[in-house]
Design an enzyme around this catalytic site. Structure first.
Site, PDB file in Angstrom:
ATOM      1  N   VAL A 109       1.064  -3.596   4.039  1.00 42.76           N
ATOM      2  CA  VAL A 109       0.941  -4.840   4.806  1.00 42.76           C
ATOM      3  C   VAL A 109       2.197  -5.711   4.796  1.00 42.76           C
ATOM      4  CG1 VAL A 109      -1.570  -5.055   4.707  1.00 42.76           C
ATOM      5  CG2 VAL A 109      -0.167  -6.033   2.880  1.00 42.76           C
TER       6      VAL A 109
ATOM      7  N   SER B  11       0.798  -1.238   0.000  1.00 49.37           N
ATOM      8  CA  SER B  11       0.000   0.000   0.000  1.00 49.37           C
ATOM      9  C   SER B  11       0.824   1.278   0.000  1.00 49.37           C
ATOM     10  CB  SER B  11      -0.921   0.030   1.215  1.00 49.37           C
ATOM     11  OG  SER B  11      -2.126  -0.592   0.925  1.00 49.37           O
TER      12      SER B  11
ATOM     13  N   LYS C  13       0.476   3.433  -2.964  1.00 50.38           N
ATOM     14  CA  LYS C  13      -0.715   4.254  -3.222  1.00 50.38           C
ATOM     15  C   LYS C  13      -0.393   5.746  -3.198  1.00 50.38           C
ATOM     16  CE  LYS C  13      -3.890   0.817  -1.224  1.00 50.38           C
ATOM     17  NZ  LYS C  13      -4.480   0.354   0.034  1.00 50.38           N
TER      18      LYS C  13
ATOM     19  N   TYR D 267      -3.021  -2.540 -10.502  1.00 49.48           N
ATOM     20  CA  TYR D 267      -2.897  -2.184  -9.078  1.00 49.48           C
ATOM     21  C   TYR D 267      -2.096  -3.249  -8.316  1.00 49.48           C
ATOM     22  CZ  TYR D 267      -4.317  -2.131  -4.179  1.00 49.48           C
ATOM     23  OH  TYR D 267      -4.304  -2.180  -2.812  1.00 49.48           O
TER      24      TYR D 267
ATOM     25  N   TYR E  28      -4.521   3.907   7.468  1.00 48.51           N
ATOM     26  CA  TYR E  28      -5.842   3.279   7.523  1.00 48.51           C
ATOM     27  C   TYR E  28      -6.709   3.984   8.562  1.00 48.51           C
ATOM     28  CZ  TYR E  28      -2.797  -0.175   5.309  1.00 48.51           C
ATOM     29  OH  TYR E  28      -1.869  -0.788   4.519  1.00 48.51           O
TER      30      TYR E  28
END
Ligand code: GLU
Length: 339
Positions: A279, A83, A86, A209, A261
């Site tokens: 993660v 992530s 992103k 992705y 998050y």
């Protein structure tokens, strides 16, 4: 808020400096020692191959806006970016379309729900809410330059490589392992299509992705990538401009609100820095104008954030004066107010 009122106002920049470099190095070593023995948390296993990661790996990297760096522990150990990609893909999407359009399509507000929440989409009429959760990240991947999935992938691969200052490659084992199990991300993408928020090539976008999440990096790379966002978009190691200073500012604002998050508010309250986690155990935090700190340690808390990486960066933020909200009185003659 009507942001057009700011359009003609020039943006001035005022930040500060890290401590002297020798002191920075000893603070990073001190942080390694402080966090080394913490074995709490669990390695992610919902992507099967990640379960094989050595849980004891631990590295810290720090990069200044002048391109000075300090690596400690396993800072050169490769892992999949997950992530953390992103935030940099979001920067590429803003670079392509500008701040307003990406804000309207993807959103900037925290969902308060886990990173792969279907409920967050349903509660918001299919609006992805922000680019740091999976639905928003897939919608963001679809916005980067390129007509075909192959062209979009090339934009992402080459763009993230420019942020890192070296050619990044995909970890094929991680990519195949996630592609075999990413039913939830496919479901999120199809929900986006059903709400007309993604073109019908949902599966192709999930594949791009997933590939972006499988790019292999080190904590050192993440610190260089973060330091590029801390330095107005110029990679401080290569000296090459990757994105504009405005893109960095917009990206970091969204990362501050959403990077960890549903724990993002707590992180900002305690640590005061935009940071993004993944993660596989990486976290990068960016202190605008001062540099970036990254840490890698695979054991995660319940929200999916690396336990030791949070502690390490949190400690560094405090001892190096990186908290963006912290200030000290400038006048020496201070009287205590009575109230
Ligand atoms: N590729 C992972 C997923 O989509 C990234 C998740 C993360 O790092 O938070 O599930």
């Amino acid at each position: 808020m009507d942001t057009t009122v700011f359009e003609d106002t020039p943006q001035h920049v005022s930040t500060g400096d890290l401590p002297k470099w020798g002191h920075v190095e000893s603070l990073v070593q001190e942080t390694m020692g402080l966090c080394r023995d913490d074995a709490t948390g669990q390695v992610a296993d919902y992507i099967p191959v990640l379960a094989d990661t050595d849980p004891d790996l631990f590295g810290i990297a720090l990069v200044s806006p002048h391109g000075r760096f300090y690596d400690a522990g396993d800072a050169q150990h490769p892992f999949s970016i997950q992530s953390v990609s992103k935030m940099f893909v979001y920067a590429l999407a803003i670079h392509e379309h500008g701040h307003g359009l990406v804000r309207d399509i993807v959103g900037v507000n925290n969902t308060g729900l886990p990173f792969n929440s279907v409920m967050a989409l349903e509660l918001n009429a299919g609006h992805p809410m922000n680019p740091m959760v999976n639905a928003g990240a897939i919608a963001t991947t679809a916005l980067v330059a390129g007509e075909t999935p192959e062209e979009k992938w090339e934009t992402i691969r080459s763009g993230l490589s420019e942020f890192a200052g070296r050619e990044l490659e995909v970890d094929e084992d991680v990519f195949l392992s996630e592609m075999a199990t990413n039913h939830r991300n496919r479901a999120l993408a199809r929900l986006l299509v059903s709400y007309a928020r993604l073109r019908p090539d949902a599966d192709a976008m999930v594949e791009v992705y997933t590939r972006q999440c499988s790019l292999r990096v080190t904590a050192h790379d993440l610190a260089v990538m973060g330091a590029t966002l801390a330095s107005g978009g110029v990679n401080p190691v290569t000296g090459r401009r990757v994105v504009s200073a405005d893109v960095c500012r917009d990206t970091l604002a969204v990362v501050a609100a959403n990077g960890l998050y549903e724990q993002s508010g707590e992180w900002l309250f305690e640590i005061g820095l935009p940071a993004k986690s993944g993660v596989s155990g990486g976290i990068v935090a960016v202190a605008p104008g001062k540099g970036a700190a990254a840490a890698f340690s695979p054991r995660l808390d319940h929200a999916g954030n690396s336990v030791r990486a949070q502690h390490a960066i949190g400690h560094l933020s405090r001892v190096m004066g990186m908290n963006m909200f912290a200030s000290a009185p400038q006048s020496g003659d201070v009287q205590e107010a009575r109230w």
